[in-house]
Structure formats: structure tokens, C-alpha cells
Design an enzyme around this catalytic site. Sequence first.
Site, PDB file in Angstrom:
ATOM      1  N   ASN A   1      21.724   2.820   4.702  1.00 55.85           N
ATOM      2  CA  ASN A   1      21.461   1.884   3.758  1.00 55.85           C
ATOM      3  C   ASN A   1      20.252   0.878   3.851  1.00 55.85           C
ATOM      4  O   ASN A   1      20.042   1.095   5.022  1.00 55.85           O
ATOM      5  CB  ASN A   1      22.896   1.075   3.344  1.00 55.85           C
ATOM      6  CG  ASN A   1      21.936  -0.242   1.669  1.00 55.85           C
ATOM      7  OD1 ASN A   1      21.057  -0.069   0.889  1.00 55.85           O
ATOM      8  ND2 ASN A   1      22.127  -0.977   1.931  1.00 55.85           N
TER       9      ASN A   1
ATOM     10  N   HIS B   1      18.270  -2.087   3.106  1.00 58.11           N
ATOM     11  CA  HIS B   1      18.302  -4.073   2.361  1.00 58.11           C
ATOM     12  C   HIS B   1      17.442  -4.848   2.963  1.00 58.11           C
ATOM     13  O   HIS B   1      16.476  -5.095   3.890  1.00 58.11           O
ATOM     14  CB  HIS B   1      19.452  -4.368   3.185  1.00 58.11           C
ATOM     15  CG  HIS B   1      19.691  -5.447   2.162  1.00 58.11           C
ATOM     16  ND1 HIS B   1      20.347  -5.718   0.757  1.00 58.11           N
ATOM     17  CD2 HIS B   1      19.693  -7.057   2.972  1.00 58.11           C
ATOM     18  CE1 HIS B   1      20.721  -6.591   1.046  1.00 58.11           C
ATOM     19  NE2 HIS B   1      19.990  -7.649   1.256  1.00 58.11           N
TER      20      HIS B   1
ATOM     21  N   ARG C   1      24.771   0.201  -7.098  1.00 52.53           N
ATOM     22  CA  ARG C   1      26.263   0.235  -7.537  1.00 52.53           C
ATOM     23  C   ARG C   1      26.962   0.330  -5.912  1.00 52.53           C
ATOM     24  O   ARG C   1      26.891   0.804  -4.785  1.00 52.53           O
ATOM     25  CB  ARG C   1      27.312   1.629  -7.889  1.00 52.53           C
ATOM     26  CG  ARG C   1      26.287   1.798  -8.814  1.00 52.53           C
ATOM     27  CD  ARG C   1      27.151   0.957 -10.041  1.00 52.53           C
ATOM     28  NE  ARG C   1      25.899   1.346 -11.307  1.00 52.53           N
ATOM     29  CZ  ARG C   1      26.622   0.253 -12.418  1.00 52.53           C
ATOM     30  NH1 ARG C   1      27.089  -0.428 -12.123  1.00 52.53           N
ATOM     31  NH2 ARG C   1      25.242   0.730 -13.538  1.00 52.53           N
ATOM     32  N   LEU C   2      28.005  -0.098  -5.567  1.00 52.91           N
ATOM     33  CA  LEU C   2      29.130  -0.638  -4.095  1.00 52.91           C
ATOM     34  C   LEU C   2      29.778   1.013  -3.879  1.00 52.91           C
ATOM     35  O   LEU C   2      30.705   0.797  -5.155  1.00 52.91           O
ATOM     36  CB  LEU C   2      29.397  -2.300  -3.601  1.00 52.91           C
ATOM     37  CG  LEU C   2      29.275  -2.706  -4.689  1.00 52.91           C
ATOM     38  CD1 LEU C   2      30.380  -4.272  -4.511  1.00 52.91           C
ATOM     39  CD2 LEU C   2      27.737  -3.310  -3.554  1.00 52.91           C
TER      40      LEU C   2
ATOM     41  N   GLY D   1      12.780   4.620  -7.223  1.00 52.26           N
ATOM     42  CA  GLY D   1      12.296   5.157  -6.448  1.00 52.26           C
ATOM     43  C   GLY D   1      11.652   5.284  -5.470  1.00 52.26           C
ATOM     44  O   GLY D   1      10.635   6.565  -4.148  1.00 52.26           O
ATOM     45  N   SER D   2      10.686   4.442  -5.009  1.00 51.21           N
ATOM     46  CA  SER D   2       9.488   4.070  -4.042  1.00 51.21           C
ATOM     47  C   SER D   2       9.890   4.453  -2.216  1.00 51.21           C
ATOM     48  O   SER D   2       9.529   5.467  -1.944  1.00 51.21           O
ATOM     49  CB  SER D   2       8.992   2.744  -4.053  1.00 51.21           C
ATOM     50  OG  SER D   2       9.454   1.867  -3.451  1.00 51.21           O
TER      51      SER D   2
END
Length: 208
Positions: A107, A109, A91-92, A12-13
Site C-alpha cells: 500500500n 500512503h 476500501r479496507l 490513478g496517477s
Amino acid sequence: PVPLAVFVSGRGSNLRSILEAQARGDLGAEVALVLSDRPEAPALEIARAAGAATWSRPWPGREGRDAFFEEADGALGAAGCRLICLAGFMRLLPAWLVRRHPNRILNIHPSLLPAFPGKDAQAQALAYGVKVTGCTVHLVDEQVDHGPILLQRAVEVHEGATVEELSQRILEEEHRLYPEAIRLYVRGGFRLTGRRVIRAGGEATKEA
Ligand code: GAR
């Protein structure tokens, strides 16, 4: 402020950096609900400590996937969320959920997409031997780590770097990049031309 939902699975950073930007009045959005597939995720503690509402269910496995996301979607809808951020959510999302929220899911990444999608992006980058990697915030479409790119930041790979050291240096950039991307999104400071995100002021050439 725009009500925001954040999906998390672990540490959760990135959620923390979003909440800190919100507390500074620097986000243009408000974390209305934090959702997780792991009720024991440390990220949920970070959410609660900041006074954010949480929703979590243990991951039900493949057969329970659609029901999990139906319930999650109901919860974020009830909270009035108009923007959804994935922050270390492992999760996808089902395609029907993505289609229900077109260009409303972000998102982050830990690579410069389209390089190194999927799991362990930092280890993939090291193994490949790239000299520069980084992080990406993109709009989520129906393919994994694939949608239109909102913002990216480069990080140099140092000689002899370890996965841990590289991940940490990418993470520091992630913590700046995600709040910045949310700010950009809620201010509507861009438009889409195909899969290209054109920032306001940055004029696109005429569409082919
Ligand atoms: C972050 O590095 C994020 O980019 C990555 O997981 C980490 C979560 O850290 N996400 C992915 O790899 C998604 N495929 P956090 O829980 O401390 O924010």
C-alpha cells in the site's frame, strides 16, 4: 516479470507511474489486472489505455463486502497475480483476504507512517503543524496503514502550504517511490525481522 494486480478507486496517477515504469522495462513486474470498486474511476481508463485488463464492480455496501472481495480475489488469481498493490484504493481489505496473501500486498500512503494513518493524511499533517511529512510504501497487515515499512520519502511542509500544494508535492514523490518499492519487492531485495524490513546489504543486528 511478476504478474501484478493493482487496486484503484480514483484518479490513478500512481497506477500511471507504475505503468510508465513497466513500459520503460524498469519495474520487474507487469500489471496483469487493475481492479476497482468504482467502474467510473478515471484510473480504469488509464489501465485500458495501457492495454491492461480491468475488473470492476460498483461497491455493494457493507453486506456485499465479502462477496466483492471473493470475486476480486478470484479474478486476480485467474490472472496469475502474485503481488497486489493498493494505489489510491479507498476500501479496507477484509482480514481474511490479507491472511490469504501474507506479505504479498503493498500500500502507498501519503504520510510518514505511523504518523497520520487513515483518511486525509495531508490535511492531518498540516493541521498538526509538522514541518516534514512524506509518503510510505508498506506491506499490508490486518490493521489499517500499519504493516512493515518498505520505503519512505520525506517532503518538507512549506510555510503557508495548502492541502492541495502539499498533496501535489507528496504525490510527485509517491510516483517515484511506488515503482521503486515494487522493484525492490520483486527482486527480493529485503527480508523481514519481526516488522522490520531489512534491505539486502543492510545487516541487521542480531535478533534480540
Ligand atoms: C495518493 O496520494 C495515495 O497515497 C492516497 O490517495 C492518492 C491516490 O491518488 N492514498 C490514500 O490516502 C490511502 N489511504 P492516485 O489515484 O492519483 O494514485
